[in-house]
Design an enzyme around this catalytic site. Sequence first.
Site, mmCIF file in Angstrom:
data_model
loop_
_atom_site.group_PDB
_atom_site.id
_atom_site.type_symbol
_atom_site.label_atom_id
_atom_site.label_comp_id
_atom_site.label_asym_id
_atom_site.label_seq_id
_atom_site.Cartn_x
_atom_site.Cartn_y
_atom_site.Cartn_z
ATOM 1 N N GLY A 13 0.779 -1.237 0.000
ATOM 2 C CA GLY A 13 0.000 0.000 0.000
ATOM 3 C C GLY A 13 0.803 1.276 0.000
ATOM 4 O O GLY A 13 0.310 2.325 0.437
ATOM 5 N N SER A 14 2.037 1.235 -0.523
ATOM 6 C CA SER A 14 2.827 2.477 -0.523
ATOM 7 C C SER A 14 2.258 3.493 -1.517
ATOM 8 O O SER A 14 2.362 4.713 -1.287
ATOM 9 C CB SER A 14 4.299 2.203 -0.814
ATOM 10 O OG SER A 14 4.485 1.757 -2.135
ATOM 11 N N ASN A 15 1.630 3.026 -2.583
ATOM 12 C CA ASN A 15 0.997 3.978 -3.509
ATOM 13 C C ASN A 15 -0.212 4.645 -2.855
ATOM 14 O O ASN A 15 -0.421 5.848 -3.010
ATOM 15 C CB ASN A 15 0.601 3.270 -4.802
ATOM 16 C CG ASN A 15 1.770 3.151 -5.757
ATOM 17 O OD1 ASN A 15 2.167 4.128 -6.382
ATOM 18 N ND2 ASN A 15 2.357 1.971 -5.847
ATOM 19 N N MET A 89 -3.446 -7.339 -7.085
ATOM 20 C CA MET A 89 -2.725 -8.407 -7.768
ATOM 21 C C MET A 89 -3.615 -9.455 -8.435
ATOM 22 O O MET A 89 -3.190 -10.582 -8.649
ATOM 23 C CB MET A 89 -1.739 -9.076 -6.797
ATOM 24 C CG MET A 89 -0.671 -8.131 -6.279
ATOM 25 S SD MET A 89 0.223 -7.256 -7.600
ATOM 26 C CE MET A 89 1.241 -8.601 -8.222
ATOM 27 N N LEU A 92 -8.680 -8.267 -13.288
ATOM 28 C CA LEU A 92 -10.096 -7.902 -13.165
ATOM 29 C C LEU A 92 -10.904 -8.529 -14.301
ATOM 30 O O LEU A 92 -10.449 -8.609 -15.441
ATOM 31 C CB LEU A 92 -10.251 -6.376 -13.217
ATOM 32 C CG LEU A 92 -9.628 -5.609 -12.051
ATOM 33 C CD1 LEU A 92 -9.735 -4.106 -12.300
ATOM 34 C CD2 LEU A 92 -10.292 -5.967 -10.729
ATOM 35 N N ASN A 106 -4.799 2.010 -13.520
ATOM 36 C CA ASN A 106 -3.841 1.073 -12.924
ATOM 37 C C ASN A 106 -2.457 1.681 -13.011
ATOM 38 O O ASN A 106 -2.141 2.373 -13.976
ATOM 39 C CB ASN A 106 -3.860 -0.255 -13.696
ATOM 40 C CG ASN A 106 -2.899 -1.282 -13.116
ATOM 41 O OD1 ASN A 106 -2.852 -1.477 -11.895
ATOM 42 N ND2 ASN A 106 -2.122 -1.931 -13.968
ATOM 43 N N HIS A 108 1.400 0.480 -13.274
ATOM 44 C CA HIS A 108 2.150 -0.726 -13.636
ATOM 45 C C HIS A 108 3.637 -0.367 -13.697
ATOM 46 O O HIS A 108 4.015 0.620 -14.318
ATOM 47 C CB HIS A 108 1.674 -1.234 -15.005
ATOM 48 C CG HIS A 108 2.395 -2.467 -15.429
ATOM 49 N ND1 HIS A 108 2.142 -3.700 -14.871
ATOM 50 C CD2 HIS A 108 3.386 -2.656 -16.337
ATOM 51 C CE1 HIS A 108 2.938 -4.596 -15.430
ATOM 52 N NE2 HIS A 108 3.693 -3.991 -16.313
ATOM 53 N N SER A 135 4.072 3.174 -15.549
ATOM 54 C CA SER A 135 3.016 3.744 -16.391
ATOM 55 C C SER A 135 1.712 3.774 -15.606
ATOM 56 O O SER A 135 1.415 2.836 -14.862
ATOM 57 C CB SER A 135 2.787 2.870 -17.631
ATOM 58 O OG SER A 135 3.985 2.627 -18.336
ATOM 59 N N GLU A 142 -7.948 -6.473 -21.686
ATOM 60 C CA GLU A 142 -6.625 -7.062 -21.940
ATOM 61 C C GLU A 142 -5.635 -6.569 -20.881
ATOM 62 O O GLU A 142 -5.590 -5.359 -20.590
ATOM 63 C CB GLU A 142 -6.150 -6.651 -23.340
ATOM 64 C CG GLU A 142 -5.006 -7.481 -23.848
ATOM 65 C CD GLU A 142 -4.494 -6.988 -25.207
ATOM 66 O OE1 GLU A 142 -3.344 -7.249 -25.529
ATOM 67 O OE2 GLU A 142 -5.264 -6.320 -25.914
ATOM 68 N N LEU A 143 -4.842 -7.485 -20.322
ATOM 69 C CA LEU A 143 -3.984 -7.163 -19.180
ATOM 70 C C LEU A 143 -2.929 -6.095 -19.517
ATOM 71 O O LEU A 143 -2.177 -6.247 -20.473
ATOM 72 C CB LEU A 143 -3.283 -8.440 -18.685
ATOM 73 C CG LEU A 143 -2.392 -8.273 -17.448
ATOM 74 C CD1 LEU A 143 -3.216 -7.920 -16.224
ATOM 75 C CD2 LEU A 143 -1.573 -9.530 -17.211
ATOM 76 N N ASP A 144 -2.871 -5.050 -18.685
ATOM 77 C CA ASP A 144 -1.855 -3.993 -18.794
ATOM 78 C C ASP A 144 -1.800 -3.389 -20.201
ATOM 79 O O ASP A 144 -0.726 -3.050 -20.703
ATOM 80 C CB ASP A 144 -0.465 -4.523 -18.402
ATOM 81 C CG ASP A 144 -0.424 -5.019 -16.958
ATOM 82 O OD1 ASP A 144 -1.170 -4.482 -16.124
ATOM 83 O OD2 ASP A 144 0.348 -5.945 -16.678
ATOM 84 N N GLU A 173 7.238 6.182 -8.934
ATOM 85 C CA GLU A 173 5.874 5.676 -9.168
ATOM 86 C C GLU A 173 4.873 6.476 -8.356
ATOM 87 O O GLU A 173 3.808 6.851 -8.845
ATOM 88 C CB GLU A 173 5.742 4.224 -8.669
ATOM 89 C CG GLU A 173 6.135 3.171 -9.620
ATOM 90 C CD GLU A 173 5.816 1.784 -9.033
ATOM 91 O OE1 GLU A 173 4.757 1.587 -8.417
ATOM 92 O OE2 GLU A 173 6.660 0.911 -9.191
HETATM 93 C C1 GRF Z 1 3.791 -1.171 -7.329
HETATM 94 O O1 GRF Z 1 5.071 -1.431 -7.807
HETATM 95 C C2 GRF Z 1 2.819 -1.016 -8.469
HETATM 96 O O2 GRF Z 1 3.370 -0.405 -9.581
HETATM 97 C C3 GRF Z 1 2.494 -2.449 -8.779
HETATM 98 O O3 GRF Z 1 2.448 -3.090 -7.538
HETATM 99 C C4 GRF Z 1 3.249 -2.384 -6.598
HETATM 100 C C5 GRF Z 1 2.376 -2.012 -5.458
HETATM 101 O O4 GRF Z 1 3.078 -1.451 -4.393
HETATM 102 N N1 GRF Z 1 1.288 -2.528 -9.567
HETATM 103 P P1 GRF Z 1 2.308 -0.828 -3.163
HETATM 104 O O5 GRF Z 1 1.369 -1.911 -2.616
HETATM 105 O O6 GRF Z 1 1.553 0.377 -3.618
HETATM 106 O O7 GRF Z 1 3.376 -0.486 -2.168
#
Ligand code: GRF
Length: 217
Positions: A13-15, A89, A92, A106, A108, A135, A142-144, A173
């Site tokens: 969950g760092s994002n 992860m 969908l 998303n 990625h 990105s 279609e995935l990513d 990111e």
């Molecule tokens: C990130 O690298 C994101 O790009 C990918 O999964 C990771 C998630 O990291 N889709 P976090 O859970 O947000 O720390």
Amino acid sequence: MTARIAVLASGRGSNLQAILEAIRRGTLDAEVVGVFSDRPAAPALQQVPEPLRWSRRPSGFPDKTAYEDALAQAIDAVRPDWVVCAGYMRILGDALIARFRGRLLNIHPSLLPRYRGLHTHARALEARDADHGASVHFVIPELDAGAVIAQVRVPILADDTPETLAARLLPREHALLVAVLRLAATGALAEQGDITLCHGQPLLNPLLLDSTDRLNP
Ligand code: GRF
């Protein structure tokens, strides 16, 4: 108007943390209205108060469709303007994507269209790429593969491992996701077929995040 953001996350969950910090600092006019996870133990869930958390194990449902129906209903209930997959992860399903299409994003960790799927850092190293990145794109079945909105690049260094490269990329990111959400929150972004519209104009190439965290054509 303050944008309502729902976040899907399976892990660390760092994002999500970056989004919450930007909101707290007043640099992103948004509100996280729900965090949704397929893993009840995901640390990401702990970053928001209990009433904002939704988590169910897919194994507790008869099939993927039933799980995603429940997930989609829970997301709908918080009336999000944007639904952001930030380390979610699971792939969908089509019904969920159709329901939120056009406001489903998303992040990625690769310079799409390079390296869809997993192990992106190792694959960039194996290919001896000069740079790597992340990105943010609209989600399609279609995935990513949906329209890419913006990217950030980092150099690959001679002694990089997948771990050092991932660690160098991660803070970039975070800045990328927050910058894209800032744009989304102002109503500047839209998906039209397989292209991104920014302020009504088609993006021929993804926007690029610079070192001052601004997005440029
Ligand atoms: C990130 O690298 C994101 O790009 C990918 O999964 C990771 C998630 O990291 N889709 P976090 O859970 O947000 O720390």
